[in-house]
Motif scaffolding. Structure first.
Motif, PDB file in Angstrom:
ATOM      1  N   LEU B  82       0.840  -1.190   0.000  1.00 57.57           N
ATOM      2  CA  LEU B  82       0.000   0.000   0.000  1.00 57.57           C
ATOM      3  C   LEU B  82       0.878   1.244   0.000  1.00 57.57           C
ATOM      4  CD1 LEU B  82      -2.330  -1.253   2.834  1.00 57.57           C
ATOM      5  CD2 LEU B  82      -2.966  -1.050   0.434  1.00 57.57           C
ATOM      6  N   PHE B  83       0.507   2.230  -0.768  1.00 63.63           N
ATOM      7  CA  PHE B  83       1.283   3.455  -0.837  1.00 63.63           C
ATOM      8  C   PHE B  83       0.532   4.532  -0.049  1.00 63.63           C
ATOM      9  CE2 PHE B  83       3.834   6.319  -3.922  1.00 63.63           C
ATOM     10  CZ  PHE B  83       4.839   6.405  -2.979  1.00 63.63           C
ATOM     11  N   ASN B  84       0.933   4.699   1.189  1.00 60.21           N
ATOM     12  CA  ASN B  84       0.250   5.646   2.067  1.00 60.21           C
ATOM     13  C   ASN B  84       0.849   7.036   1.909  1.00 60.21           C
ATOM     14  OD1 ASN B  84      -0.953   7.086   4.100  1.00 60.21           O
ATOM     15  ND2 ASN B  84      -0.017   5.912   5.785  1.00 60.21           N
ATOM     16  N   ILE B  85       0.129   7.875   1.188  1.00 66.68           N
ATOM     17  CA  ILE B  85       0.622   9.231   0.945  1.00 66.68           C
ATOM     18  C   ILE B  85       0.061  10.155   2.017  1.00 66.68           C
ATOM     19  CG2 ILE B  85       0.708  11.064  -0.815  1.00 66.68           C
ATOM     20  CD1 ILE B  85       1.385   9.142  -2.606  1.00 66.68           C
ATOM     21  N   GLY B  86      -0.732   9.598   2.911  1.00 67.74           N
ATOM     22  CA  GLY B  86      -1.474  10.443   3.845  1.00 67.74           C
ATOM     23  C   GLY B  86      -0.796  10.643   5.184  1.00 67.74           C
ATOM     24  N   GLY B  87       0.512  10.402   5.264  1.00 65.52           N
ATOM     25  CA  GLY B  87       1.210  10.570   6.540  1.00 65.52           C
ATOM     26  C   GLY B  87       1.035  11.960   7.106  1.00 65.52           C
ATOM     27  N   GLU B  88       0.987  12.944   6.228  1.00 62.84           N
ATOM     28  CA  GLU B  88       0.844  14.329   6.656  1.00 62.84           C
ATOM     29  C   GLU B  88      -0.461  14.523   7.446  1.00 62.84           C
ATOM     30  OE1 GLU B  88       3.280  16.332   5.948  1.00 62.84           O
ATOM     31  OE2 GLU B  88       2.502  18.320   6.416  1.00 62.84           O
ATOM     32  N   GLY B  89      -1.549  14.084   6.861  1.00 58.92           N
ATOM     33  CA  GLY B  89      -2.840  14.230   7.515  1.00 58.92           C
ATOM     34  C   GLY B  89      -2.942  13.375   8.768  1.00 58.92           C
ATOM     35  N   TYR B 139     -12.499  -2.767   1.008  1.00 63.43           N
ATOM     36  CA  TYR B 139     -13.876  -3.230   0.801  1.00 63.43           C
ATOM     37  C   TYR B 139     -14.620  -2.505  -0.308  1.00 63.43           C
ATOM     38  CZ  TYR B 139     -13.107  -5.777   5.096  1.00 63.43           C
ATOM     39  OH  TYR B 139     -12.594  -6.637   6.022  1.00 63.43           O
ATOM     40  N   ARG B 140     -14.074  -1.344  -0.732  1.00 59.99           N
ATOM     41  CA  ARG B 140     -14.771  -0.601  -1.772  1.00 59.99           C
ATOM     42  C   ARG B 140     -13.904  -0.374  -3.010  1.00 59.99           C
ATOM     43  NH1 ARG B 140     -18.433  -2.091  -0.092  1.00 59.99           N
ATOM     44  NH2 ARG B 140     -20.180  -1.203   1.040  1.00 59.99           N
ATOM     45  N   GLY B 141     -12.649  -0.761  -2.929  1.00 58.33           N
ATOM     46  CA  GLY B 141     -11.769  -0.626  -4.086  1.00 58.33           C
ATOM     47  C   GLY B 141     -11.372   0.800  -4.421  1.00 58.33           C
ATOM     48  N   SER B 142     -11.572   1.745  -3.495  1.00 55.69           N
ATOM     49  CA  SER B 142     -11.129   3.122  -3.756  1.00 55.69           C
ATOM     50  C   SER B 142      -9.624   3.170  -3.588  1.00 55.69           C
ATOM     51  CB  SER B 142     -11.755   4.092  -2.763  1.00 55.69           C
ATOM     52  OG  SER B 142     -13.088   3.749  -2.553  1.00 55.69           O
ATOM     53  N   HIS B 143      -8.935   3.730  -4.557  1.00 63.38           N
ATOM     54  CA  HIS B 143      -7.485   3.632  -4.532  1.00 63.38           C
ATOM     55  C   HIS B 143      -6.889   4.423  -3.370  1.00 63.38           C
ATOM     56  CE1 HIS B 143      -3.364   3.339  -5.678  1.00 63.38           C
ATOM     57  NE2 HIS B 143      -3.713   2.443  -6.581  1.00 63.38           N
ATOM     58  N   ILE B 144      -6.012   3.746  -2.639  1.00 64.03           N
ATOM     59  CA  ILE B 144      -5.469   4.285  -1.398  1.00 64.03           C
ATOM     60  C   ILE B 144      -4.692   5.584  -1.634  1.00 64.03           C
ATOM     61  CG2 ILE B 144      -3.241   3.086  -1.383  1.00 64.03           C
ATOM     62  CD1 ILE B 144      -5.298   2.761   1.625  1.00 64.03           C
ATOM     63  N   VAL B 145      -4.031   5.694  -2.769  1.00 61.56           N
ATOM     64  CA  VAL B 145      -3.255   6.906  -3.043  1.00 61.56           C
ATOM     65  C   VAL B 145      -4.184   8.113  -3.116  1.00 61.56           C
ATOM     66  CG1 VAL B 145      -1.866   8.076  -4.800  1.00 61.56           C
ATOM     67  CG2 VAL B 145      -1.353   5.715  -4.179  1.00 61.56           C
ATOM     68  N   ILE B 146      -5.289   7.920  -3.816  1.00 64.27           N
ATOM     69  CA  ILE B 146      -6.245   9.018  -3.974  1.00 64.27           C
ATOM     70  C   ILE B 146      -6.878   9.366  -2.628  1.00 64.27           C
ATOM     71  CG2 ILE B 146      -8.335   9.760  -5.186  1.00 64.27           C
ATOM     72  CD1 ILE B 146      -5.992   9.109  -7.042  1.00 64.27           C
ATOM     73  N   THR B 147      -7.351   8.334  -1.917  1.00 65.16           N
ATOM     74  CA  THR B 147      -8.086   8.630  -0.687  1.00 65.16           C
ATOM     75  C   THR B 147      -7.174   9.221   0.379  1.00 65.16           C
ATOM     76  OG1 THR B 147      -7.833   6.297  -0.143  1.00 65.16           O
ATOM     77  CG2 THR B 147      -9.973   6.982  -0.939  1.00 65.16           C
ATOM     78  N   THR B 148      -5.928   8.743   0.480  1.00 69.67           N
ATOM     79  CA  THR B 148      -5.068   9.310   1.520  1.00 69.67           C
ATOM     80  C   THR B 148      -4.725  10.766   1.203  1.00 69.67           C
ATOM     81  OG1 THR B 148      -3.173   8.222   0.476  1.00 69.67           O
ATOM     82  CG2 THR B 148      -4.086   7.177   2.428  1.00 69.67           C
ATOM     83  N   MET B 150      -6.700  12.816  -0.331  1.00 65.72           N
ATOM     84  CA  MET B 150      -7.910  13.567   0.007  1.00 65.72           C
ATOM     85  C   MET B 150      -8.020  13.748   1.518  1.00 65.72           C
ATOM     86  SD  MET B 150     -10.726  12.564  -2.838  1.00 65.72           S
ATOM     87  CE  MET B 150     -11.288  11.118  -2.085  1.00 65.72           C
ATOM     88  N   PHE B 151      -7.612  12.703   2.253  1.00 60.74           N
ATOM     89  CA  PHE B 151      -7.700  12.807   3.702  1.00 60.74           C
ATOM     90  C   PHE B 151      -6.717  13.834   4.265  1.00 60.74           C
ATOM     91  CE2 PHE B 151     -10.453   9.841   6.134  1.00 60.74           C
ATOM     92  CZ  PHE B 151     -11.273   9.526   5.075  1.00 60.74           C
ATOM     93  N   ASN B 152      -5.634  14.094   3.535  1.00 68.00           N
ATOM     94  CA  ASN B 152      -4.741  15.182   3.965  1.00 68.00           C
ATOM     95  C   ASN B 152      -5.489  16.516   3.949  1.00 68.00           C
ATOM     96  OD1 ASN B 152      -2.543  13.533   4.317  1.00 68.00           O
ATOM     97  ND2 ASN B 152      -1.743  13.870   2.252  1.00 68.00           N
ATOM     98  N   PHE B 153      -6.242  16.728   2.883  1.00 67.04           N
ATOM     99  CA  PHE B 153      -6.965  17.995   2.767  1.00 67.04           C
ATOM    100  C   PHE B 153      -8.081  18.082   3.810  1.00 67.04           C
ATOM    101  CE2 PHE B 153      -5.006  17.752  -1.421  1.00 67.04           C
ATOM    102  CZ  PHE B 153      -4.483  19.035  -1.524  1.00 67.04           C
ATOM    103  N   ILE B 154      -8.741  16.944   4.017  1.00 66.93           N
ATOM    104  CA  ILE B 154      -9.810  16.953   5.013  1.00 66.93           C
ATOM    105  C   ILE B 154      -9.226  17.267   6.390  1.00 66.93           C
ATOM    106  CG2 ILE B 154     -11.637  15.599   6.111  1.00 66.93           C
ATOM    107  CD1 ILE B 154     -11.780  13.940   3.537  1.00 66.93           C
ATOM    108  N   ALA B 155      -8.074  16.651   6.679  1.00 67.12           N
ATOM    109  CA  ALA B 155      -7.433  16.895   7.971  1.00 67.12           C
ATOM    110  C   ALA B 155      -7.123  18.371   8.132  1.00 67.12           C
ATOM    111  CB  ALA B 155      -6.148  16.060   8.079  1.00 67.12           C
ATOM    112  N   SER B 156      -6.578  18.936   7.078  1.00 68.40           N
ATOM    113  CA  SER B 156      -6.191  20.337   7.116  1.00 68.40           C
ATOM    114  C   SER B 156      -7.408  21.227   7.368  1.00 68.40           C
ATOM    115  CB  SER B 156      -5.519  20.669   5.777  1.00 68.40           C
ATOM    116  OG  SER B 156      -5.232  22.001   5.705  1.00 68.40           O
TER     117      SER B 156
END
Lengths: 533, 368
Positions: B82-89, B139-148, B150-156
């Motif tokens: 898995l490529f977790n780009i969301g470390g920032e968030g 469970y939903r097949g949403s790509h982890i790179v995209i969602t993480t 997005m979660f950075n922005f949500i966190a911000s």
């Protein structure tokens, strides 16, 4: 397919179509080819046999310009040549049909045939020329394929014809086929050999690489045997036998038939009732299949690849869910769509599974052997020390099993990827049989495995059966099914279309069943069954 | 994907990364040269700025701490493929967890009693922030790179909302919470050294550095010596084999992401509990993103990650000195050098392999 056509190969002064002199090639410390010499006379079918890793593929890759020989000379029609690329090989009239087809599924036959020789920026002209050429070839050689059909819709046998057409349309006079029958039904293979015969009649030289000795004997004019990178023998086909060739390949006497005692059939271990498996595209891959497997017998499932055997095996192993029907293990646990189980529970019930595809399922090739040795058993107490994995136990266990199964090299720290096919398969077998399973599910146990190891694997399976295990064997190698099984089921298009005792089986009858053409309802051959695979 | 060339291990983990860094520094030197400054001098200033005096070392190791946590986070996810780009968030939200725990309890408990609770807060908040994308992937097949991402922005956005509207200290302009009681602060390095009678200058370095090193050891043990780590690596290498082995890839993905987020969340311990002593905006300052480069460079192994973190810590700290010392060099130069290092040790990681392989082949002719 016999001596009628051999007049062309006699022609005294004619130089060989291909002559290799003293070809050597090494990869690092591995010497793949050592001083290899080969003469292939024009207008003949020349077989090359050898175990996996004997250097056949390397030799052909040198001939086709993928690799450069470290030493040696290549002569085409008596003229020394250098073949720097596959383009150069094509220009010399050498064509190659790979084991795995190099076709674009979503394009038409015509497009595929033209690929790489489009003849200009606009396709129009090239297309017309290619169409005319295809028509001529199909007339001359009986190579009939619908030019506008999508390649993905063709059966495997037809796709192979497209590969041959691709080579011919590029003006190939020397055709190399690498394990061409691995994916074909016996009938399709026979059709292929008729085509090769027709090609030979018109002067095409054919090099046939295979490990199936029966095909060599049936189809070739002469045969060369490779072992450990060297050419060990050349024979005229009529003057040799399967036994001699096998011995030359392996370097020792090999038992081609499996000797097994009468089965001692015990109680029912597996009882399948109307098992149905549906894939992600909502297609039924296994259609209401019912059968039983008893302790102490080997039940073989014959069939062309892709007719539901894989899905059936995976459903029994708990990897795929049932969509209908049920099966019971040992009369105690009944598995159905409503009461599924997973591979973990399956193992707990005494089921072992040697999967069809050891690279993609049976092994994690990047892991060392000892980590592969605990695959599926990673939760066992014997491999765990409280929170931590007991690596030493796994390594010691793996080393012991490697000894018992004669895995070479016996080093548990090597990554699985660095073992040969036969040794990888022994790793999987060692792991699965270690549990002394009640039910053993085996898929393609000898695919890509060399003759020496095949003998060992077959004997091991028979030994398991004699110890009272129920064995369910799936294989696309009809010979294997016939020699190992006590009872044979034939699958076609997801159904069991025939059942017989091994003693009553004959390959022709099973072959017809595999193609789903039974004597009584011949016209009903399902088109879907042809497409699969 | 072509197969990287097989090299002896010491070359793969020692020589090649060193060559990559040298190449990056060489190119950076050209850039500095083109600005009219002396690259040797610049290197000297940078090294002095990072290690020349104990305050500098403190800063370097303080940055290193953050990179170790985010690097480990990326590496753990990577072992499951898995490529977790969301470390920032995840670090940002992890910090929120730390802040909430301390704001609630800082008058009541001393720092050593708060630390486990604050770490729990960081783990739960950071973990959830990563586990949600993990769940979506599994469970939903949403790509982890995209969602993480997005979660950075949500966190911000969430942090701005909370700090501006909810947690801001009344009567204050800047969006920050109140300062924690001093009894809740993590001990600083200079304080800890003072206890044993050694006098070092004040720097942001604090106990978190030790926690980061402990985390590295634990992650190494977890990944390579436990059945759960085995499951993670199996899923990452070969999902089909994992299913065959009775390992549920979906569950594995979910929990691996949760663990990854927990590690990223620990940045909050260093930053919020250790240094800032209050909740504020943007305290993650890109550490989460740099963690990707750190993991890449450290080959996803904790030892490599600690070393790579030290390198990036050096760049962060030493680079700041460049700005002061040279007229033509601004702070952005650090970003340029970092960029080259990421380029050479990430994108071009295998560039020197053929060359080195040939060299070795010549120096050590075929063994066995």
């Amino acid at each position: 397919m016999t001596s009628d056509h051999q007049q062309s190969m006699a022609g005294g002064g004619e130089p060989p179509a291909i002559e290799l002199k003293g070809i050597s090639k090494s990869f690092g410390p591995v010497q793949a080819n050592r001083n290899v010499t080969l003469r292939v006379m024009p207008g003949t079918i020349h077989g090359i046999v050898g175990e996996n890793g004997a250097g056949k593929s390397t030799l052909m890759s040198i001939l086709y310009g993928f690799y450069h020989a470290d030493a040696g000379e290549i002569l085409v029609d008596g003229t020394p040549v250098t073949i720097a690329s596959s383009r150069a090989a094509i220009d010399l009239g050498i064509g190659m049909v790979h084991q795995h087809f190099m076709l674009v599924d979503t394009m038409s036959v015509l497009d595929n045939v033209m690929l790489g020789s489009e003849g200009g920026a606009l396709l129009d002209k090239g297309e017309r020329a290619a169409r005319a050429e295809l028509a001529r070839l199909s007339r001359d050689y009986g190579l009939t394929v619908e030019p506008d059909a999508l390649v993905g819709d063709l059966s495997v046998g037809q796709q192979q014809r497209v590969e041959i057409l691709k080579a011919l349309i590029r003006g190939c006079r020397i055709l190399v086929l690498d394990e061409p029958t691995g994916v074909l039904t016996p009938q399709e293979a026979d059709r292929l050999f008729e085509i090769l015969d027709a090609l030979r009649e018109r002067g095409v030289t054919i090099i046939l690489i295979t490990h199936k000795l029966r095909e060599i004997l049936a189809a070739t004019d002469s045969v060369s045997v490779m072992r450990l990178g060297e050419m060990v023998a050349h024979r005229k086909t009529p003057k040799t036998s399967a036994e001699e060739l096998a011995e030359l390949m392996v370097g020792r006497k090999v038992l081609l038939r499996v000797d097994k005692p009468e089965p001692k059939i015990g109680e029912t271990i597996l009882q399948a009732d109307n098992v149905t498996v549906t894939d992600a595209q909502d297609v039924d891959r296994v259609k209401a299949v019912s059968f039983t497997v008893h302790a102490g017998e080997i039940v073989g499932i014959a069939g062309v690849a892709g007719n539901g055997q894989s899905e059936l095996l995976q459903a029994l192993a708990g990897i795929q869910r049932l969509s209908g029907g049920s099966f019971s293990i040992n009369g105690t646990r009944t598995v159905s769509a409503a009461t599924p189980y997973n591979p973990h529970e399956a193992r707990g019930l005494g089921i072992a599974h040697v999967p069809e595809d050891r690279h993609h399922m049976g092994l994690v090739t990047a892991f060392p052997a000892h980590e592969n040795h605990i695959l599926g058993h990673q939760d066992w107490d014997q491999y765990n020390n409280g929170l931590l994995l007991d690596r030493e136990a796994a390594i010691a266990d793996c080393a012991a099993e490697m000894e018992r199964y004669d895995v070479r090299p016996p080093n548990p720290h090597l990554p699985a990827a660095s073992f040969s096919g036969g040794n990888q398969q022994k790793l999987v077998l060692a792991r699965e049989l270690e549990t002394e399973p009640k039910l053993l599910l085996v898929g393609q146990p000898t695919r890509g495995v060399d003759i020496g190891a095949i003998e060992f694997i077959h004997n091991t399976l028979v030994a398991m059966r004699d110890q009272g295990a129920a064995v369910l064997l799936v294989s696309v190698e009809l010979e294997e099914i016939m020699s190992l099984s006590d009872r044979i089921l034939v699958m076609s298009d997801g159904r069991i279309v025939g059942e017989m005792m091994a003693a009553d089986a004959d390959p022709q009858r099973i072959g017809l069943m595999m193609a789903n053409i039974s004597e009584d309802d011949a016209p009903q051959g399902s088109p879907e069954g042809d497409k699969a695979a | 994907m072509s197969q990287p060339i097989k090299l002896p291990k010491w070359v793969d983990v020692g020589v090649i990364p060193a060559l990559n860094i040298l190449a990056a520094l060489a190119v950076s030197a050209l850039v500095i040269l083109s600005l009219g400054e002396n690259p040797i001098e610049a290197l000297d200033v940078m090294l002095y700025g990072a290690f020349g005096y104990d305050e500098a070392i403190g800063y370097t190791l303080y940055y290193t701490t953050n990179f170790i946590f985010t690097g480990l986070a990326v590496a753990v996810a990577f072992h499951a493929g898995l490529f977790n780009i969301g470390g920032e968030g995840q670090a940002y939200i992890g910090g929120l967890g730390v802040g909430l725990v301390i704001l609630a309890l800082d008058g009541l408990l001393p720092w050593y009693a708060l630390l486990p609770l604050a770490m729990l807060g960081a783990a739960v908040f950071g973990g959830i922030w990563a586990a949600v994308p993990g769940w979506l992937q599994a469970y939903r097949g949403s790509h982890i790179v995209i969602t993480t991402i997005m979660f950075n922005f949500i966190a911000s956005a969430l942090m701005v909302y909370l700090l501006v509207n909810v947690m801001i200290k009344p009567g204050q302009m800047s969006p920050e919470s109140r300062e924690f009681a001093e009894s809740a602060w993590l001990p600083m390095a200079h304080q800890m050294f003072a206890v044993i009678g050694i006098d070092v200058s004040r720097s942001p370095l604090n106990l978190s550095f030790v926690l980061a090193l402990i985390a590295s050891v634990l992650v190494a043990i977890f990944i390579w010596r436990t059945r759960w780590g085995y499951a993670i690596r199996t899923v990452g290498r070969n999902e089909t084999a994992a299913i065959y082995a009775g390992i549920d890839p979906k569950k594995t993905i979910f929990w691996t992401m949760a663990l990854s987020g927990m590690l990223a969340g620990m940045v909050g311990i260093n930053e919020i509990m250790g240094v800032q002593h209050k909740l504020l905006l943007n305290f993650t300052a890109g550490y989460g993103f740099t963690g990707i480069a750190v993991a890449l460079m450290g080959r996803n192994h904790p030892i490599g990650i600690v070393l790579a973190s030290l390198l990036f810590g050096t760049l962060y700290q030493g680079g700041a000195e460049l700005d002061f010392e040279f007229e033509q060099i601004t702070r952005d130069m650090v970003i340029v050098i970092q960029g080259f290092i990421i380029l050479f040790s990430g994108a071009l990681a295998y560039m020197f392999n053929p060359l080195v392989a040939r060299l070795i082949g010549r120096l050590m002719p075929a063994r066995g």
